[in-house]
Design a protein around this motif. Structure first.
Motif, PDB file in Angstrom:
ATOM      1  N   ASN A 239       0.194  -1.228  -0.008  1.00 16.66           N
ATOM      2  CA  ASN A 239       0.102   0.118  -0.257  1.00 16.66           C
ATOM      3  C   ASN A 239       0.548   1.915   0.015  1.00 16.66           C
ATOM      4  O   ASN A 239       0.046   2.355  -0.363  1.00 16.66           O
ATOM      5  CB  ASN A 239      -0.849  -0.307   1.559  1.00 16.66           C
ATOM      6  CG  ASN A 239      -1.815  -1.070   0.866  1.00 16.66           C
ATOM      7  OD1 ASN A 239      -2.795  -1.459  -0.282  1.00 16.66           O
ATOM      8  ND2 ASN A 239      -2.293  -1.687   1.868  1.00 16.66           N
ATOM      9  N   SER A 240       2.043   1.438  -0.902  1.00 14.81           N
ATOM     10  CA  SER A 240       2.993   2.803  -0.532  1.00 14.81           C
ATOM     11  C   SER A 240       2.478   3.184  -1.658  1.00 14.81           C
ATOM     12  O   SER A 240       2.361   2.274  -3.170  1.00 14.81           O
ATOM     13  CB  SER A 240       4.010   1.911  -0.299  1.00 14.81           C
ATOM     14  OG  SER A 240       4.867   1.084   0.992  1.00 14.81           O
ATOM     15  N   ARG A 241       2.473   4.780  -1.634  1.00 16.92           N
ATOM     16  CA  ARG A 241       2.270   5.300  -3.190  1.00 16.92           C
ATOM     17  C   ARG A 241       4.039   4.457  -3.589  1.00 16.92           C
ATOM     18  O   ARG A 241       5.089   5.712  -3.454  1.00 16.92           O
ATOM     19  CB  ARG A 241       1.861   6.793  -2.525  1.00 16.92           C
ATOM     20  CG  ARG A 241       1.273   7.717  -4.072  1.00 16.92           C
ATOM     21  CD  ARG A 241       1.101   9.147  -3.697  1.00 16.92           C
ATOM     22  NE  ARG A 241       2.202   9.546  -3.054  1.00 16.92           N
ATOM     23  CZ  ARG A 241       2.956  10.443  -3.196  1.00 16.92           C
ATOM     24  NH1 ARG A 241       3.543  10.441  -5.203  1.00 16.92           N
ATOM     25  NH2 ARG A 241       4.358  10.836  -3.166  1.00 16.92           N
ATOM     26  N   VAL A 242       3.389   4.266  -4.891  1.00 17.32           N
ATOM     27  CA  VAL A 242       4.218   4.206  -6.050  1.00 17.32           C
ATOM     28  C   VAL A 242       4.980   5.679  -6.432  1.00 17.32           C
ATOM     29  O   VAL A 242       5.919   5.840  -7.406  1.00 17.32           O
ATOM     30  CB  VAL A 242       4.582   3.323  -7.267  1.00 17.32           C
ATOM     31  CG1 VAL A 242       5.400   2.780  -7.777  1.00 17.32           C
ATOM     32  CG2 VAL A 242       4.680   1.630  -5.497  1.00 17.32           C
ATOM     33  N   ALA A 243       3.844   5.909  -7.405  1.00 15.84           N
ATOM     34  CA  ALA A 243       3.906   7.243  -8.345  1.00 15.84           C
ATOM     35  C   ALA A 243       2.593   7.919  -8.259  1.00 15.84           C
ATOM     36  O   ALA A 243       1.400   7.623  -8.109  1.00 15.84           O
ATOM     37  CB  ALA A 243       4.433   7.013  -9.604  1.00 15.84           C
ATOM     38  N   THR A 244       2.420   9.309  -9.267  1.00 19.01           N
ATOM     39  CA  THR A 244       1.453  10.240  -8.902  1.00 19.01           C
ATOM     40  C   THR A 244       1.407  10.463 -10.880  1.00 19.01           C
ATOM     41  O   THR A 244       2.986  10.783 -10.916  1.00 19.01           O
ATOM     42  CB  THR A 244       1.529  11.537  -8.083  1.00 19.01           C
ATOM     43  OG1 THR A 244       1.398  10.915  -6.690  1.00 19.01           O
ATOM     44  CG2 THR A 244       0.861  11.649  -8.581  1.00 19.01           C
ATOM     45  N   LEU A 245       0.349  10.327 -11.428  1.00 18.86           N
ATOM     46  CA  LEU A 245       0.772  11.197 -12.581  1.00 18.86           C
ATOM     47  C   LEU A 245      -0.551  11.901 -12.479  1.00 18.86           C
ATOM     48  O   LEU A 245      -1.761  12.406 -12.306  1.00 18.86           O
ATOM     49  CB  LEU A 245      -0.501  10.032 -13.602  1.00 18.86           C
ATOM     50  CG  LEU A 245       0.509   8.905 -13.935  1.00 18.86           C
ATOM     51  CD1 LEU A 245      -1.016   7.758 -14.829  1.00 18.86           C
ATOM     52  CD2 LEU A 245       0.831   8.914 -14.946  1.00 18.86           C
ATOM     53  N   PRO A 246       0.387  13.468 -12.852  1.00 18.08           N
ATOM     54  CA  PRO A 246      -0.485  14.431 -12.190  1.00 18.08           C
ATOM     55  C   PRO A 246      -0.868  14.897 -13.606  1.00 18.08           C
ATOM     56  O   PRO A 246      -0.943  14.816 -14.643  1.00 18.08           O
ATOM     57  CB  PRO A 246       0.474  15.788 -12.010  1.00 18.08           C
ATOM     58  CG  PRO A 246       1.914  15.186 -12.129  1.00 18.08           C
ATOM     59  CD  PRO A 246       1.566  13.665 -12.036  1.00 18.08           C
ATOM     60  N   HIS A 247      -2.493  15.380 -13.628  1.00 17.95           N
ATOM     61  CA  HIS A 247      -3.181  15.844 -14.602  1.00 17.95           C
ATOM     62  C   HIS A 247      -2.269  16.867 -15.531  1.00 17.95           C
ATOM     63  O   HIS A 247      -2.889  16.560 -16.624  1.00 17.95           O
ATOM     64  CB  HIS A 247      -4.543  16.925 -14.321  1.00 17.95           C
ATOM     65  CG  HIS A 247      -4.223  17.825 -13.857  1.00 17.95           C
ATOM     66  ND1 HIS A 247      -4.175  18.226 -12.851  1.00 17.95           N
ATOM     67  CD2 HIS A 247      -4.570  18.760 -14.151  1.00 17.95           C
ATOM     68  CE1 HIS A 247      -3.609  19.480 -12.371  1.00 17.95           C
ATOM     69  NE2 HIS A 247      -4.261  20.456 -13.315  1.00 17.95           N
ATOM     70  N   ASP A 248      -0.964  17.654 -15.476  1.00 14.42           N
ATOM     71  CA  ASP A 248      -0.344  18.948 -15.551  1.00 14.42           C
ATOM     72  C   ASP A 248       0.682  18.533 -15.812  1.00 14.42           C
ATOM     73  O   ASP A 248       1.561  19.672 -16.372  1.00 14.42           O
ATOM     74  CB  ASP A 248      -0.902  20.317 -15.549  1.00 14.42           C
ATOM     75  CG  ASP A 248      -0.749  20.327 -14.257  1.00 14.42           C
ATOM     76  OD1 ASP A 248      -0.451  19.157 -13.671  1.00 14.42           O
ATOM     77  OD2 ASP A 248       0.054  21.449 -13.029  1.00 14.42           O
ATOM     78  N   GLY A 249       1.735  17.572 -16.143  1.00 15.65           N
ATOM     79  CA  GLY A 249       2.198  16.849 -16.458  1.00 15.65           C
ATOM     80  C   GLY A 249       2.908  15.769 -16.458  1.00 15.65           C
ATOM     81  O   GLY A 249       2.545  14.611 -16.585  1.00 15.65           O
ATOM     82  N   PRO A 250       4.645  15.139 -16.128  1.00 10.83           N
ATOM     83  CA  PRO A 250       4.573  13.957 -16.463  1.00 10.83           C
ATOM     84  C   PRO A 250       5.022  13.034 -15.109  1.00 10.83           C
ATOM     85  O   PRO A 250       4.342  14.085 -14.329  1.00 10.83           O
ATOM     86  CB  PRO A 250       6.488  14.329 -16.558  1.00 10.83           C
ATOM     87  CG  PRO A 250       6.507  15.531 -16.533  1.00 10.83           C
ATOM     88  CD  PRO A 250       5.723  16.019 -16.609  1.00 10.83           C
ATOM     89  N   ILE A 251       5.264  12.580 -15.467  1.00  8.60           N
ATOM     90  CA  ILE A 251       4.614  11.326 -14.361  1.00  8.60           C
ATOM     91  C   ILE A 251       5.881  11.439 -12.708  1.00  8.60           C
ATOM     92  O   ILE A 251       6.939  11.711 -13.800  1.00  8.60           O
ATOM     93  CB  ILE A 251       4.541   9.687 -14.854  1.00  8.60           C
ATOM     94  CG1 ILE A 251       4.592   8.951 -13.381  1.00  8.60           C
ATOM     95  CG2 ILE A 251       6.581   9.133 -14.941  1.00  8.60           C
ATOM     96  CD1 ILE A 251       4.267   7.477 -13.127  1.00  8.60           C
ATOM     97  N   GLN A 252       5.312  12.252 -12.110  1.00  8.77           N
ATOM     98  CA  GLN A 252       6.400  12.221 -10.316  1.00  8.77           C
ATOM     99  C   GLN A 252       6.149  10.404  -9.293  1.00  8.77           C
ATOM    100  O   GLN A 252       5.468  10.196  -9.044  1.00  8.77           O
ATOM    101  CB  GLN A 252       5.584  12.849  -9.731  1.00  8.77           C
ATOM    102  CG  GLN A 252       5.830  14.034 -10.202  1.00  8.77           C
ATOM    103  CD  GLN A 252       4.713  14.685  -9.729  1.00  8.77           C
ATOM    104  OE1 GLN A 252       4.310  15.183  -8.760  1.00  8.77           O
ATOM    105  NE2 GLN A 252       4.000  16.260 -10.383  1.00  8.77           N
ATOM    106  N   LEU A 253       7.311   9.638  -9.352  1.00  7.89           N
ATOM    107  CA  LEU A 253       7.778   8.747  -8.942  1.00  7.89           C
ATOM    108  C   LEU A 253       7.363   9.066  -7.540  1.00  7.89           C
ATOM    109  O   LEU A 253       8.506  10.208  -7.035  1.00  7.89           O
ATOM    110  CB  LEU A 253       9.301   8.072  -9.535  1.00  7.89           C
ATOM    111  CG  LEU A 253       9.063   7.729 -10.845  1.00  7.89           C
ATOM    112  CD1 LEU A 253      10.201   7.179 -11.558  1.00  7.89           C
ATOM    113  CD2 LEU A 253       8.216   6.527 -10.799  1.00  7.89           C
ATOM    114  N   ALA A 254       7.577   8.352  -6.180  1.00  9.58           N
ATOM    115  CA  ALA A 254       8.136   8.722  -4.670  1.00  9.58           C
ATOM    116  C   ALA A 254       8.912   7.972  -4.757  1.00  9.58           C
ATOM    117  O   ALA A 254       9.655   7.103  -5.135  1.00  9.58           O
ATOM    118  CB  ALA A 254       6.993   7.490  -4.855  1.00  9.58           C
ATOM    119  N   PRO A 255       9.928   9.090  -3.635  1.00  6.44           N
ATOM    120  CA  PRO A 255      11.324   8.396  -3.564  1.00  6.44           C
ATOM    121  C   PRO A 255      11.113   7.668  -2.474  1.00  6.44           C
ATOM    122  O   PRO A 255      10.441   7.266  -1.537  1.00  6.44           O
ATOM    123  CB  PRO A 255      11.761   9.939  -2.697  1.00  6.44           C
ATOM    124  CG  PRO A 255      10.217  10.632  -2.039  1.00  6.44           C
ATOM    125  CD  PRO A 255       9.083  10.197  -3.069  1.00  6.44           C
TER     126      PRO A 255
END
Length: 119
Positions: free
Chosen positions: A100-116
């Motif tokens: 259940n760890s957040r791996v990444a976020t796909l923002p509506h206005d940009g490239p994918i952001q990987l969780a550190p």
């Protein structure tokens, strides 16, 4: 749902005893690299729990979505709910289904952001 374990012994793969056995064959899941994740569930090698698991996604509204609702409310009160119902400007959070760890976020206005990953 039974998730295949990529690190389970497999008689089809050679192993010299120096690492995990990786299953290869017709039933091995295709693992998606983290920088190529989408909003659809897929198999990943989780950097947190180090398991081969399926992702799960959630959608989260942003301040842009709220602002669009306020602007539409000024035009007509009935239109205020459109950004929420239509899923306008929502970020997609991608989680490991195992830990259940957040791996990444796909923002509506940009490239994918990987969780550190903190080790």
């Amino acid at each position: 749902m039974n998730t295949p374990n990529m690190y389970a012994p497999n008689s089809n793969t050679p192993n010299d005893g120096k690492g995990p056995r990786i299953s290869v064959g017709p039933n091995a899941p295709v693992v998606t690299p983290l920088h190529m994740l989408t909003e659809h569930p897929t198999y990943i090698d989780c950097p947190f729990c180090r398991q081969c698991t399926m992702t799960r996604t959630t959608r989260e509204g942003t301040s842009t979505q709220t602002l669009a609702g306020v602007v539409l409310c000024c035009i007509c009160v009935c239109l205020a709910c459109l950004p929420c119902i239509g899923g306008w400007c929502e970020n997609v959070n991608i989680f490991c289904s195992s830990c259940n760890s957040r791996v990444a976020t796909l923002p509506h206005d940009g490239p994918i952001q990987l969780a550190p990953v903190v080790r």
